[in-house]
Design an enzyme around this catalytic site. Structure first.
Site, PDB file in Angstrom:
ATOM      1  CG  ASP A  38      -1.926   1.107   0.931  1.00 42.48           C
ATOM      2  OD1 ASP A  38      -2.332   1.567   0.126  1.00 42.48           O
ATOM      3  OD2 ASP A  38      -3.211   0.417   2.111  1.00 42.48           O
ATOM      4  CG  ASN A  86      -7.428  -2.321  -5.998  1.00 40.02           C
ATOM      5  OD1 ASN A  86      -6.080  -2.840  -6.251  1.00 40.02           O
ATOM      6  ND2 ASN A  86      -7.601  -1.670  -4.932  1.00 40.02           N
TER       7      ASN A  86
END
Ligand code: V0D
Length: 264
Positions: A38, A86
């Site tokens: 991340d 996503n």
């Protein structure tokens, strides 16, 4: 006189990476390390760059961390590259992301082969763009016989969906009378997950300061040690990885028992 001014050691008293690795290998190395990569977008934002620049930089970190994990003797490295959530991102960003496996593999596949790394994938492969699928297919095929570290990309992976699919398969077997309900146990559930062939992760790392699982390996992480760091994925380097490993090695893993601990 002058001798005092000349240092025999480098100014930084840093221990070399290879010395740290040697030292670590005398203790328990996690067989399976899983990483939520991340902070790529934030890394770019801080530099006034487009998000895709962060994703691209993050790819270089994948290379670094793969190499050091292999050097440490990690057996499986699972990287959460793209989640089922996503798809909500802007199309232009998704299109860019889907080109990364191809770019990564055309640059680094030879060195993965040289390092005896086996490329694998978990997640729903079917809906990925054709060019992404073929790049990954090629890598899996060309590394299928390697027996070093497994580099396992979680692509279009979501843990709840994985569990839904497993439940459906098991229910189907029960309905067909192949499996009786009384015989459904943890081993049966495990065998229907995409990770059936892998050991459970011993260590989960999440970069960039977020402290949640985001639908990643909910079942598999039941006993895993967690290591969270504020470092953004493109800045996560070999030393960061060694620090996470040190943290892992310094904790006693109790699996709910009282071994070596004075639990109240
Ligand atoms: C972007 C940071 C390597 C996370 C790393 C499409 C976000 C760089 C791969 C890759 C991504 C995947 C499969 C494979 C070989 C390489 C990758 C994605 C994103 C999602 F077989 N980096 N990388 N895949 N980023």
């Amino acid at each position: 006189m002058l001798g005092k001014l000349i240092r025999k050691k480098p100014v930084s008293s840093a221990v070399s990476l290879s010395d740290q690795i040697t030292d670590m290998k005398s203790r328990q190395i996690p067989a399976h390390v899983a990483i939520i990569m991340d902070g790529n977008g934030r890394w770019a934002k801080r530099r006034n760059l487009p998000r895709i620049a962060g994703h691209h930089e993050g790819m270089k970190t994948v290379r670094k961390i793969t190499r050091i994990s292999n050097d440490l003797g990690v057996k499986v490295l699972t990287l959460y590259a793209f989640s089922t959530e996503n798809w909500k991102r802007p199309k232009i960003e998704i299109d860019f992301l889907m080109k990364l496996p191809g770019e990564f593999l055309s640059t680094y596949l030879p060195e993965l082969i040289e390092q005896n790394v086996k490329v694998e994938m978990i997640g729903n492969f079917d809906v990925l763009p054709e060019h992404t699928k073929s790049a990954i297919h090629k890598a899996m095929k060309e590394t299928a016989n390697n027996d070093g570290m497994t580099l396992n990309f979680a692509m279009n992976y979501g843990s709840r969906l994985e569990l839904v699919e497993a439940v459906k398969e098991i229910a189907q077997l029960a309905q067909e009378g192949v499996l009786s309900v009384e015989n459904i146990d943890e081993t049966v559930i495990n065998s229907h997950l995409m990770t059936a062939h892998l050991p459970e992760p011993d260590l989960l790392i999440r970069t960039s300061g977020e402290v949640r699982l985001s639908n990643f390996m909910l079942w598999q992480l039941a006993y895993t040690e967690f290591s969270f760091t504020d470092v953004l994925w493109p800045d996560f380097d070999e030393q960061c990885m060694l620090n996470a490993m040190k943290e892992f090695q310094s904790r006693s893993r109790r699996f709910g028992s009282v071994e070596g601990e004075n639990n109240a």
